[in-house]
Enzyme design. Structure first.
Site, PDB file in Angstrom:
ATOM      1  N   SER A 111     -18.630 -25.869   2.716  1.00  0.00           N
ATOM      2  CA  SER A 111     -18.361 -26.668   0.991  1.00  0.00           C
ATOM      3  C   SER A 111     -18.369 -25.477   0.406  1.00  0.00           C
ATOM      4  CB  SER A 111     -19.278 -27.610   0.607  1.00  0.00           C
ATOM      5  OG  SER A 111     -19.803 -29.076   1.019  1.00  0.00           O
ATOM      6  N   ASP A 162     -25.746 -25.985  -5.953  1.00  0.00           N
ATOM      7  CA  ASP A 162     -25.256 -25.816  -4.409  1.00  0.00           C
ATOM      8  C   ASP A 162     -24.011 -25.748  -4.416  1.00  0.00           C
ATOM      9  OD1 ASP A 162     -25.731 -26.490  -1.713  1.00  0.00           O
ATOM     10  OD2 ASP A 162     -24.876 -28.658  -1.977  1.00  0.00           O
ATOM     11  N   GLU A 306     -18.780 -34.563  -8.910  1.00  0.00           N
ATOM     12  CA  GLU A 306     -19.044 -34.168  -7.437  1.00  0.00           C
ATOM     13  C   GLU A 306     -19.483 -35.298  -6.907  1.00  0.00           C
ATOM     14  OE1 GLU A 306     -20.145 -31.340  -3.998  1.00  0.00           O
ATOM     15  OE2 GLU A 306     -21.155 -31.483  -5.779  1.00  0.00           O
TER      16      GLU A 306
END
Length: 522
Positions: A111, A162, A306
């Protein structure tokens, strides 16, 4: 004020694997990646500007880990529950192409590299947060947009530190540096060279903002980023009740920091609506707030939204939880499209894609040596009441007798209160009761066998992912119709925001001057 974590004092990974990873990134850079990047960087045609006002809004949505099979599984599940085999998901009608996902050093991206391809428009190594293959920071489109006068936002369902959100508003040599990422997001003690670049943040990850002495903290030092944020002008909220007071964007003051969970949000299938806002609610609140804040401005807003935990379902091989995550993302996409078409006259783009696929999902699993039947069973997923993650944690926390444990496994884990199996046996119960620590994998296998869905991996895969788009000025989407490399998505976002390439180069030089040698120079 507690002493801040100085970026120069960060202890970065020095394992042999990490050094090899960076060495390979350099080799890949000089052998192929740079040439590859420059060869295709001009593929996009110019974004059409005639008859389109200069002021624009961009809503960029990332369905983390969602591949084509994930969409098909959610659609089949939805058709089953609606008893209509021709019903589509809302997002289906906005399919416009696909995106290739490889990173600089692997055909299978993570990611961090995937999001950096979007945010900086370049290929980099797996694990990199807003840095190039040499570990040097690259200015992101969000940072450039903010410095040009846009308002900006990040809305996620995982930790705000993240990889995906981090890659748009921070820089780190490796994604694990979440304490440092948190500091940059709110500009803790001038941690970010450009100052505060984000106006609105909704997500989880509160533990990285709390001092290490706090019971919910996961920081390595005593820095209290929440207190610092408040004292530097941020409005802070952390409960669903406080979120509801925002009245879906009609009662918002910026900058706004909303951290609704110590770590990631629970999976949608495990939600209690009284405890956590849903993604469609946080996304709609955010775009309305940013729209209001820019109503008298020459520039609009840029926001990342997201659907973060689709990815985690793939990692867990949890089909029952994933259909709910994809449907929740579908709801959020619908809310964004309706906002663009019904609530603003500003040219607004809603662009959605995935950074990668997770799990190697297939909607068929051969369970016998005989020639397989052509089917899979969504009704198995429909009977699940909780995610495998939730059930595995409940099982590990159980402290009753052996007899009580078997009853708990029978009713609360495998039975109607858990995965909803109607055919589990005493051997299944014994298997789970005797393997509590590895119950997650065993439960996912049991569910997948019954539903006849297959998984190739607990990691990511290298398949192409879908691109969806909508705009109240439809021609603005032309450059991303068809096949794209993931960095071309980043180039499109740059162009539609009107960000000059020279500006990005200047900001990148400024980042490197200010960060100095705090990033590895391989």
């Amino acid at each position: 004020m507690s002493e801040s974590l100085n970026p120069a004092q960060i202890q970065r990974p020095h394992s042999r694997l990490y050094k090899l990873l960076l060495a390979w990134a350099v080799l890949a850079t000089f052998l192929s990646a740079s040439a590859f990047y420059f060869a295709i960087s001009g593929k996009l045609s110019e974004v059409p500007t005639s008859d389109i006002p200069k002021k624009r809004n961009v809503i960029f949505m990332v369905s983390d880990g969602m591949g084509p099979a994930s969409v098909a599984m959610a659609r089949n599940y939805f058709q089953y529950t609606q008893k209509d085999n021709l019903t589509n998901l809302f997002i289906d009608d906005y399919f416009i192409g696909n995106s290739r996902t490889r990173s600089n050093n692997s055909f299978v991206t993570d990611s961090a590299a995937g999001a950096t391809a979007f945010s900086c428009g370049l290929k980099t190594y797996n694990g990199a947060i807003g840095v190039d293959p040499l570990g040097r920071p690259c200015a992101s489109i969000l940072e450039a947009a903010k410095l040009m006068g846009y308002h900006t936002g990040l809305v996620v369902t995982t930790r705000i530190t993240d990889a995906t959100p981090a890659s748009f508003a921070s820089h780190a040599s490796f994604r694990s540096e979440e304490d440092f990422i948190a500091e940059q997001l709110i500009n803790f003690e001038d941690a970010h060279p450009f100052g505060r670049t984000v106006d609105l943040i909704f997500g989880g990850g509160r533990c990285h903002f709390l001092p290490s002495s706090h019971p919910d903290s996961c920081r390595y030092d005593e820095s209290d980023l929440i207190s610092d944020a408040k004292s530097s002008g941020w409005k802070y909220i952390e409960s669903n009740e406080e979120f509801k007071n925002l009245r879906l964007g009609k009662n918002v003051s910026l900058p706004l920091l909303g951290l609704f969970s110590p770590t990631d949000y629970p999976f949608t299938i495990d939600y209690h609506d009284t405890e956590f806002p849903r993604l469609n609610e946080t996304a709609l609140t955010a775009v309305r707030a940013l729209s209001e804040a820019t109503k008298d401005s020459e520039n609009g807003f840029f926001i990342l939204v997201e659907g973060s935990r689709i990815d985690h379902c793939g990692h867990n091989n949890d089909a029952g939880a994933q259909v709910h995550e994809v449907l929740a993302y579908n709801d959020a996409f619908e809310a964004m499209v309706k906002f663009a078409n019904e609530e603003t006259d500003v040219p607004t783009v809603v662009l959605s894609t995935s950074d990668h696929e997770t799990g190697g999902l297939s909607l068929a699993k051969q369970i016998s040596k005989a020639y397989p039947d052509y089917l899979w069973y969504p009704e198995v997923l429909n009977r699940a009441k909780h995610s495998i993650e939730y059930l595995s944690r409940a099982l590990k926390a159980f402290d009753g007798s052996k007899k009580e444990l078997n009853e708990f496994v029978d009713q609360d884990i495998l039975g109607e209160k858990g995965l909803g199996f109607v055919d589990h046996t005493s051997e299944d119960i014994k298997d789970i009761a005797h393997h509590v620590l590895t119950s997650s994998n065993r439960l996912s296998v049991m569910q997948s066998l019954r539903a006849e869905v297959g998984w190739a991996t607990h990691g990511h895969s290298g398949v192409d992912v879908n691109v969806y788009g909508s705009s109240n000025f439809p021609e603005i989407l032309n450059p991303v119709v068809g096949a794209n490399e993931n960095i071309e998505i980043g180039h499109y976002l740059r162009d539609i925001l009107g960000i000059d390439g020279q500006l990005l180069e200047e900001l990148t030089r400024e980042l490197r001057d200010k960060f100095g040698d705090q990033f590895p120079n391989v």
